[in-house]
Enzyme design. Structure first.
Site, PDB file in Angstrom:
ATOM      1  N   CYS A 156      53.592  26.499  62.177  1.00 49.23           N
ATOM      2  CA  CYS A 156      52.652  26.139  62.255  1.00 49.23           C
ATOM      3  C   CYS A 156      52.875  23.898  61.246  1.00 49.23           C
ATOM      4  CB  CYS A 156      51.007  26.043  61.835  1.00 49.23           C
ATOM      5  SG  CYS A 156      50.585  27.031  63.136  1.00 49.23           S
TER       6      CYS A 156
ATOM      7  N   HIS B 168      61.454  28.067  75.723  1.00 52.00           N
ATOM      8  CA  HIS B 168      61.027  29.394  76.464  1.00 52.00           C
ATOM      9  C   HIS B 168      60.199  28.770  77.779  1.00 52.00           C
ATOM     10  CE1 HIS B 168      57.323  28.940  74.886  1.00 52.00           C
ATOM     11  NE2 HIS B 168      57.648  29.339  73.716  1.00 52.00           N
TER      12      HIS B 168
ATOM     13  N   HIS C  83      57.472  26.655  77.528  1.00 56.19           N
ATOM     14  CA  HIS C  83      57.989  25.559  77.036  1.00 56.19           C
ATOM     15  C   HIS C  83      57.852  24.517  78.892  1.00 56.19           C
ATOM     16  CE1 HIS C  83      59.534  26.188  73.293  1.00 56.19           C
ATOM     17  NE2 HIS C  83      58.918  25.610  73.168  1.00 56.19           N
TER      18      HIS C  83
ATOM     19  N   CYS D  21      47.143  32.848  59.763  1.00 57.03           N
ATOM     20  CA  CYS D  21      47.346  32.252  60.687  1.00 57.03           C
ATOM     21  C   CYS D  21      47.058  32.645  62.204  1.00 57.03           C
ATOM     22  CB  CYS D  21      48.761  31.308  60.857  1.00 57.03           C
ATOM     23  SG  CYS D  21      48.965  30.578  62.345  1.00 57.03           S
TER      24      CYS D  21
ATOM     25  N   LYS E 106      49.643  34.822  73.082  1.00 58.33           N
ATOM     26  CA  LYS E 106      50.672  33.522  73.778  1.00 58.33           C
ATOM     27  C   LYS E 106      51.719  33.568  73.682  1.00 58.33           C
ATOM     28  CE  LYS E 106      51.676  29.148  71.444  1.00 58.33           C
ATOM     29  NZ  LYS E 106      51.774  28.529  70.513  1.00 58.33           N
TER      30      LYS E 106
ATOM     31  N   HIS F 217      50.086  32.503  64.713  1.00 63.61           N
ATOM     32  CA  HIS F 217      51.301  33.105  64.021  1.00 63.61           C
ATOM     33  C   HIS F 217      51.006  34.760  62.942  1.00 63.61           C
ATOM     34  CE1 HIS F 217      52.776  29.470  64.795  1.00 63.61           C
ATOM     35  NE2 HIS F 217      53.645  30.028  65.461  1.00 63.61           N
TER      36      HIS F 217
ATOM     37  N   CYS G  91      50.593  26.755  56.594  1.00 64.16           N
ATOM     38  CA  CYS G  91      51.251  27.940  57.378  1.00 64.16           C
ATOM     39  C   CYS G  91      52.394  27.408  58.255  1.00 64.16           C
ATOM     40  CB  CYS G  91      50.662  28.245  58.956  1.00 64.16           C
ATOM     41  SG  CYS G  91      51.476  29.721  60.092  1.00 64.16           S
TER      42      CYS G  91
ATOM     43  N   LYS H  55      57.886  31.457  70.232  1.00 65.79           N
ATOM     44  CA  LYS H  55      58.961  32.211  70.183  1.00 65.79           C
ATOM     45  C   LYS H  55      58.910  32.088  68.653  1.00 65.79           C
ATOM     46  CE  LYS H  55      60.077  27.511  68.523  1.00 65.79           C
ATOM     47  NZ  LYS H  55      59.237  26.887  69.178  1.00 65.79           N
TER      48      LYS H  55
END
Length: 520
Positions: A128, A17, A20, A143, A310, A146, A125, A313
């Site tokens: 992670c 995405h 990156h 988390c 943030k 996430h 997690c 994905k």
């Protein structure tokens, strides 16, 4: 003096995405700039293919982890050329050469007395692939990245004696205050160290998708240690870089050789802030344990935000970089991300702000400057740039510009360097209005004055274009070719018409009409 820059290696549990693309573009700007200086450069990116997130994603799709890794690694490899990234190598952690280096280095760490066997229990997690300290857990035992509920895990492991490096890491941070940038991230990492380091799991017993532990076949290495070592392992088997400044193709025929002596340690690891602890604490400690040199700098950028979160994905709030490039072009994407969001900070992105930057700055400021300058030289002087002095009115504005840009990029201040350049783009546009060449052209007695203005514009345009090449490689190369000075080496950033004899017409660099049609 060589320059070695890396991105993180990206998880293959889903497609790439815009986040990156952001990191890769930033590293590419640094790589291209140092190639302009004539330095040997190695730019590494790649994919992180082991660990629980990949195994879980593959299981959910009903495929093997290797099948999923192969599929998504191809997508990340496809992203690099589409965003204009000039990486010298793309590493995959399933490469057998990488896995062999991981086993060798971590065996050395064990032989040096920094590995022992035990049992670990903590809050974990799976997205992670990380155990969370109590200070890192959000309300509801979730988390912080996430927002999923953590699981309590208990597992037999081999441990890395991170605690043994407490004093050495504190000394490192005291001696090298530029080791982590920006300063807020340096302070964050140092605070974590000073809070007291605990030993951490080096291996996983419950997981099979990973690099096998050579001294215990029932374990695989914890994915983060496997992943971190990519920065070191790649140099042992990657083909040597064979790219001069301005080229986007490597030498496919180059045979692999050990590049470690040339490029290690890394000049810059470019990472996002969510993986700070692994890079700022675990990584230098691991290198100390293996008796390897530490990287020179780690630059930690912020998040691209959408709706205050943030871009991730896992959260589903992503912009497709391929779709953005199709509409705006790769250079526009590169420019926007490093212009809109101050590098090192969090910043919001949106389609509307893309369009605004594209029209107001790329089309109206740089594109219009290029079109007007070349068109006036063609119209008034048949495309010939006359020899002579540069207008003193511009000399002061461009004094030490190249040096200031180099100083900013030496600190990975990509947005500040871009602002230095863009101020001169705007100054050149003002110079056009101040001098009004169309008025001078009507008076034959002012022919020498017109020559001076046109050559000054050509020199100024070449200067900013050379400096913009790391940010806008394709557009800069088109423009420099139209100026008759295609060399992108940094020497061309001086305010001079040396090498500029004749210009030729160029189509609009950033056409408004075609972009509007594509978006309609």
């Amino acid at each position: 003096m060589s320059f070695y820059v890396t991105t993180p290696i990206y998880y293959v549990n889903a497609a790439p995405h815009l986040g990156h693309a952001y990191t890769t573009i930033a590293a590419d700007v640094l790589a291209r700039h140092h190639r302009q200086r004539g330095e040997p450069v190695f730019f590494l990116t790649g994919t992180d293919e082991h660990g629980e997130p990949v195994a879980d994603a593959a299981h959910a799709l009903g495929v093997s982890p290797q099948t999923l890794a192969d599929k998504n690694a191809e997508r990340f490899q496809a992203l690099a050329p589409q965003i204009g990234a000039s990486n010298d190598f793309f590493i995959r952690t399933t490469d057998p050469q990488h896995m062999a280096v991981v086993q060798a280095v971590l065996s050395r760490v064990r032989d040096n007395g920094y590995v022992y066997e035990g049992t670990y229990e903590g809050w974990y997690c799976p997205r992670c692939a990380d155990f969370k300290a109590e200070s890192e857990i959000d309300e509801g035992n979730r988390c912080p990245i996430h927002h999923i509920e953590l699981t309590r895990e208990r597992e037999d492991s081999y441990f890395f004696r991170l605690s043994a490096f407490q004093e050495r890491l504190e000394a490192l941070y005291g001696e090298r205050e530029d080791f982590i940038a920006p300063r807020t991230r340096y302070n964050e990492a140092l605070s974590f160290i000073r809070s007291g380091l605990r030993d951490v799991p080096l291996t996983r017993h419950k997981l099979t998708w990973g690099v096998p532990v050579p001294w215990d076949e029932e374990h695989v290495f914890y994915v983060w240690f496997d992943a971190l070592l990519n920065y070191y392992s790649a140099l042992s088997y990657a083909p040597p870089p064979a790219r001069s400044a301005g080229s986007t193709e490597g030498d496919e025929a180059s045979a692999a050789e050990d590049l470690t002596a040339t490029f290690w340690p890394a000049s810059y690891h470019v990472i996002a802030k969510d993986i700070l602890r692994f890079h700022a604490i675990y990584w230098p400690a691991l290198l100390m344990a293996a008796e390897l040199e530490l990287p020179e700098h780690i630059f930690v950028h912020g998040y691209l935000l959408m709706d205050g979160e943030k871009m991730s994905k896992s959260l589903g709030n992503v912009l497709d970089p391929f779709a953005v490039i199709e509409r705006f072009g790769a250079d526009a994407l590169r420019f926007y991300l490093l212009r809109e969001v101050p590098f090192g900070q969090d910043g919001s992105v949106s389609t509307s702000s893309f369009e605004q930057r594209y029209e107001s700055e790329l089309a109206n400021e740089l594109g219009n400057l290029a079109s007007r300058t070349i068109a006036m030289i063609e119209r008034y002087r048949d495309g010939v740039v006359a020899d002579g002095e540069i207008d003193p009115a511009l000399q002061a504005d461009f004094a030490r510009l190249r040096e200031r840009v180099c100083e900013q990029l030496d600190r990975a201040e990509l947005t500040l360097a871009l602002e230095e350049i863009w101020r001169r783009v705007r100054r050149l546009n003002r110079y056009v209005e101040e001098q009004a060449p169309w008025v001078l052209a009507k008076d034959q007695a002012r022919a020498q004055e017109l020559d001076r203005v046109l050559r000054t514009l050509a020199a100024g345009l070449r200067s900013v274009t050379v400096l913009l090449w790391p940010y806008l490689p394709a557009s800069a190369e088109r423009l420099l070719t139209a100026l008759g000075a295609p060399d992108v080496a940094l020497a061309g950033a001086s305010l001079s018409t040396s090498g500029i004899d004749r210009v030729r017409a160029i189509d609009p660099l950033f056409p408004k009409e075609s972009r509007q049609e594509q978006g309609s």
